[in-house]
Each structure stands twice: as C-alpha cells, then as structure tokens.
Design an enzyme around this catalytic site. Structure first.
Site, short mmCIF file in Angstrom:
data_model
loop_
_atom_site.label_atom_id
_atom_site.label_comp_id
_atom_site.label_asym_id
_atom_site.label_seq_id
_atom_site.Cartn_x
_atom_site.Cartn_y
_atom_site.Cartn_z
N ASP A 1 -9.52 -12.68 13.01
CA ASP A 1 -10.52 -11.62 13.15
C ASP A 1 -10.87 -11.35 14.61
O ASP A 1 -11.12 -10.21 15.00
CB ASP A 1 -11.78 -12.01 12.36
CG ASP A 1 -12.84 -10.92 12.37
OD1 ASP A 1 -12.53 -9.80 12.80
OD2 ASP A 1 -13.97 -11.19 11.92
N VAL B 1 -12.90 -7.52 10.28
CA VAL B 1 -11.78 -6.58 10.23
C VAL B 1 -10.74 -7.02 11.26
O VAL B 1 -11.08 -7.30 12.41
CB VAL B 1 -12.24 -5.14 10.52
CG1 VAL B 1 -11.05 -4.22 10.69
CG2 VAL B 1 -13.16 -4.63 9.44
N ASP C 1 -4.88 -1.14 3.29
CA ASP C 1 -4.38 -0.38 2.14
C ASP C 1 -3.88 -1.34 1.07
O ASP C 1 -2.99 -2.16 1.30
CB ASP C 1 -3.24 0.54 2.59
CG ASP C 1 -2.92 1.63 1.58
OD1 ASP C 1 -3.00 1.35 0.37
OD2 ASP C 1 -2.59 2.75 1.99
N SER D 1 -1.32 9.82 0.81
CA SER D 1 -0.55 9.15 -0.25
C SER D 1 0.66 10.00 -0.64
O SER D 1 1.49 10.31 0.21
CB SER D 1 -1.46 8.84 -1.44
OG SER D 1 -0.85 7.93 -2.32
N HIS E 1 -6.81 2.30 0.77
CA HIS E 1 -5.89 3.41 0.56
C HIS E 1 -6.57 4.76 0.75
O HIS E 1 -7.36 5.20 -0.09
CB HIS E 1 -5.28 3.32 -0.84
CG HIS E 1 -4.18 4.32 -1.07
ND1 HIS E 1 -3.13 4.47 -0.19
CD2 HIS E 1 -3.98 5.25 -2.04
CE1 HIS E 1 -2.33 5.41 -0.63
NE2 HIS E 1 -2.83 5.91 -1.74
#
Length: 556
Positions: free
Chosen positions: A270, A279, A414, A203, A453
């Site tokens: 997917d 995912v 994220d 980050s 994130h």
C-alpha cells in the site's frame, strides 16, 4: 464439448462470407440528402429516411413532457424537449437491430455523443439511474445521442445459437450501422452535421470504441474507452481458467477469506506511492507472495490451504497454453481481492464465460466449461468469433491520420475484466505505432488505482465515465469527456485527470471525500510528502520505464 446445434466451421464460414457486403450496402436517397446540408427534416419526417445496411426509421415523435417510460418500466424525468427517433437496421435476413436516436429540440450543443452497451448488450442504455453515461444524462447535457440493442434481446440467453448474422451484428456491425444512421439523422434534423462526433463507454462499450477506431475510423472524432473487453476471446478464457482452478478438489476460496487476502497484500504494497490509504497505486510493482497466507494450523478465514493457494496463484497469474507455456491473458490484480465475491463463487464459468463460449463460439447450450482446452479450443475461438469481435489490431494508423483522439482508462481493482491487460495492450500499440511519444499524440491511457469495473471501489473513481457518479465539475480537469473534446477541438492533450471519491456511492451524493490525479501511463501518482493527502494537488505523476523504447522518467 457436447453436440453442436450447428456445425462450427459452417456457421463461421457464413459469418465471413456475408459480413463485408452487408456493411457496404447503402441508400442512394440517403447519400443524395447528405449532399444537401441546408435542408431540415421535421421530427415526424425522419421516418422517410433510409440509411446504410437496410436501415429505416419506424417512428419519430417529439417528447415535451420531460418524462419517458422505458421498455423496462423505468421512468426518466427532467428531460429537455427532444425528438425521439426509433429505428431498425436489417443488414441481413436474420438481423433486427433496434436503436433510438435522441435529438434535443432547443438545447443541442452541436455535437453527437454515442453511448455504448455493456456485456452482451440486448438492451439500450437508456439510463444509469442518476449516474453518468445513459441516454437521459447525455441528452440533459445537450448532446444528440444514440444506443442500440445490437440486434438481439437480453432476455434470450441463447440468442446466438443458429443465428450467425446476429453474432456479426453484436460483434461489430450493429454499432457502425447505428452510428451512420444517427449521424444522418442529426444532419437531416438540424440541417447540418454535428460539429464533432464522440463515443464514450466502458467494458463491452470499450471494446466497441476500439472496434470503431480500428474498423471504421471515420465514424468518430474522439473516443473514450473504459476497461475494454477488446480481447474478448482471451479474457473469457480467463473466466474459464478461474472456474476450473476454483472447482478443483478443496480449492474453493470462501468469500469470508477475501478481506484477509486483501489486508496481507495492502500491508506489503500500500505504501509504495508514499501514502497508506488502502489503495495500491500500481499493483504490477507489488512483490506479494501468496504462500505467506498458508495455514500453519487449523484452517481459518485468515489463512489458505494448499489447494486454495494453488487456485489463488492461478487467479493472479491468468491462463496459459498447456502445450507452449505461453500466457493467454493476465490474471486479476493484487489488492483487488475484496471485490472477488462473485469471482470466487462462480465455479462453473457462468455469466460472461459461458455466454461467450457456449452461446457464441461453440453454439452449444450444453457446453461444459470443464472440457475447455486452452490450446486447441483457444485457437478455435480466436479463429471464429475472435477474428470478428476482438478489436486488437495495434496498427491504428488510419485513426491517427484522420485525427481521431482516444482516451482509455481502466481501474486496477477491476473484479470483472482483468486490468493488467490494458497496459499490455497499450504497449503493443506503442511498439506498432513507433513508440510512446508517437502514440500519445493521439492515444493516452490512464490507469485508475482502486476503481472496480468501470466505477466505484475504494479509490477515487468519478471522472465522467459511464456508470460513475457525476463529476463535481464538468471541465477538462475533472471530466474525461470534456478533456477529450478539448483535445479534439483545441489540440490540448490531457496530462492529468482528477478523479473524485465521494463519501458514499449514491447517485445524488456530492460531498467530496478525496481527490486523486490520474496520470498518463506509464506515470503513477505519488504523494509529494507534504500537503493534504485528500487533495489531488498533493500528488505528482512520476514516470517509469515507458512503452515503445523511449526513456521518459519525469514528474507532471
């Protein structure tokens, strides 16, 4: 935009005038000591040392109890004996950069590994409460390590207003000065420098890592860059863009609608990687059209009204310049919507957006996000705070010449920093550095399907990054830091990194649910069609159209 506390151009003029001189200040005594690599300084004796940027050590004590209570009241346990050096750097009359350097007394592995500081910093990264990357865990692993508040306290939301030098400290100066001091303390305490110096963070910490590579390539031999906030001014503009979109009449998207949005996206995309597992391996290849979610009757949690669809499309697209039409920053990725609870609830650009524009850029606590102009105000932010804090120089020749190695990662789910920027940024570097192959000689990107994130999410997300659950094995296959060290020290570049998904997100959990390979960008992991779908060995890294003009479609 409200009444300014201090004139914009005046305050940032001061920033640029004073930066270079303060960073170059050094101590002749420290330089003399650096030439004498054979002598050792006791822990308490470290308080006699001074370093670049008017940096001194205020206290240094050996901690042998195995425990330490942080300023926030957290009790750290199971710590090996170490010398705790506490220092302050004052490169300007308004600077007060606090830092600590922890030096193992008996368990040093010979290396220095700096932690980084997320968000707007303001506190040291003492611990992640059993997760990876805090000072405590790095110390347990044998590294000499450090962290800093970057020159202000997190408890003060307006630390930048009226304090131009503190802005410089946070944006780039503090991390460099603390690195110089930490490496000097390592050399003094052990009588020799660290064999290698590393940085690993995510980050804002990822931004710090790229800043170090670009401005101070001599500071580190290897850098792990997670989900970097390195185009800070434009990423923050995206938060304002989303708030403006969601606060329009009737446009607010209730969190209860997010599961339906995610389900619709997954239903279409997917299986692109050969496996339906909840995912999306590469959201950029997903052709989902938001209009398919339009309500055909009364509004429910399973559909969106016309104003809500407009807001959703803006979130996916990201901000653009209203005058030129040029994109400013990517939007958030398809398939990540379940993590948008905080995003859709933030109708005022509070948090990162307000902390940047109201506090750092416009110096005005009364700044109103609704007044932000994505043309003129965007340009002003770029020319002021942006030139100091955006670590976006794609010419990384100096780092490459010195032999610095960089591994970057970013989770596709994220929900805080827009993930599509990492491939865009990496492609810019590749074009500047002569192509993909030339760039991969020193800098590699790994995108992480399903990771939010920096850590967690529905995908496999434990591989040695800060804040993550500890990897099952500390080897180059499962731990990004070990992979970086093998690259730096033995010349073996990582081709794949295995990410682990545990049965839950608790720090102590070690029962593995599944594993997935992370592939060197632009390759994407795809199920081979046979074998256990929970085993990373059942996946291949399949390439696409790479950056920099090379044609490199292959399996790994």
């Amino acid at each position: 935009m409200g009444t300014m506390v201090i004139g914009r151009r005046g305050i940032f003029g001061l920033l640029r005038v004073g930066c270079a001189a303060a960073v170059l200040m050094g101590s002749a005594a420290a330089l003399a000591r650096d030439r004498d690599a054979g002598s050792r300084v006791s822990c308490s004796g470290l308080t006699s040392l001074t370093f670049e940027g008017n940096t001194g050590i205020t206290a240094a004590t050996v901690v042998t109890s195995g425990t330490l209570v942080t300023p926030a009241g957290q009790t750290l346990t199971n710590l090996p004996s170490f010398c705790r050096a506490q220092g302050v750097s004052r490169p300007s009359s308004d600077s007060n950069i606090y830092f600590e350097v922890w030096l193992p007394t008996d368990t040093w592995n010979g290396k220095f590994l700096s932690s980084g500081e997320g968000g707007y910093a303001g506190a040291l990264n003492y611990t992640r409460l059993g997760l990876d990357g805090g000072l405590d865990e790095l110390l347990r692993r044998g590294y000499a390590t450090t962290s800093t508040d970057t020159g202000h306290l997190a408890s003060d939301p307006w630390w930048a207003v009226g304090h131009p030098e503190r802005i410089v400290d946070y944006l780039y100066r503090a991390k460099h000065l603390v690195t110089v001091a930490a490496k000097g303390l390592v050399k003094a305490y052990y009588g020799r420098p660290a064999t290698h110096s590393y940085f690993n963070s995510c980050s804002n910490g990822g931004r710090q890592g790229l800043m170090e590579a670009q401005r101070f390539p001599e500071d580190y031999d290897g850098i792990v860059v997670g989900a970097p906030w390195n185009f800070q001014s434009h990423s923050n503009a995206g938060f304002v863009w989303n708030a403006q979109a969601l606060s329009a009449a009737g446009a607010a998207i209730q969190p209860t609608k997010l599961p339906a949005i995610t389900a619709a996206v997954l239903a279409q995309c997917d299986g692109f990687d050969g496996l339906g597992d909840g995912v999306i391996a590469d959201p950029q290849r997903c052709p989902f059209i938001p209009a398919t979610l339009a309500c055909n009757g009364p509004e429910t949690d399973s559909c969106l009204t016309p104003p809500q669809l407009v807001a959703l499309e803006k979130i996916y697209k990201g901000p653009s310049n209203p005058r030129t039409g040029e994109p400013i920053f990517p939007g958030f990725a398809l398939g990540s919507e379940n993590g948008w609870g905080g995003l859709v609830a933030n109708l005022t650009a509070s948090g990162l957006g307000n902390g940047y524009f109201a506090n750092i850029v416009f110096q005005d606590p009364a700044w109103d996000y609704r007044t932000f102009n994505f043309d003129s105000d965007m340009a002003y932010a770029d020319m002021t705070a942006g030139v100091l804090g955006n670590s976006t120089d794609p010419d990384m020749s100096a780092a490459k010449r010195r032999g610095v190695k960089i591994i970057q990662y970013h989770g596709w789910n994220d929900q805080t920093l827009q993930p599509a920027y990492s491939p865009q940024w990496y492609e810019t570097v590749a074009r500047t550095m002569g192509g993909l192959r030339e760039t991969q000689e020193f800098y590699r990107l790994f995108m992480v399907p399903g990771m939010t994130h920096c850590y967690f999410g529905p995908g496999a997300s434990s591989f040695g990054g800060v804040g993550q659950q500890l990897p099952p094995v500390r080897d180059a296959a499962h731990d990004v830091q070990t992979a970086l060290e093998r690259w730096v020290e033995k010349g073996v570049a990582p081709e794949r990194i295995i990410a682990t998904k545990y049965t839950d997100d608790k720090a102590a959990t070690r029962t593995v649910r599944l594993a997935r390979p992370l592939c060197v960008y632009p390759a994407v992991a795809q199920y081979s069609g046979s074998g256990d779908p929970n085993d990373a060995a059942s996946f291949v890294c399949r390439g696409g159209a790479p950056a920099g003009g090379d044609d490199d479609d292959h399996d790994r």
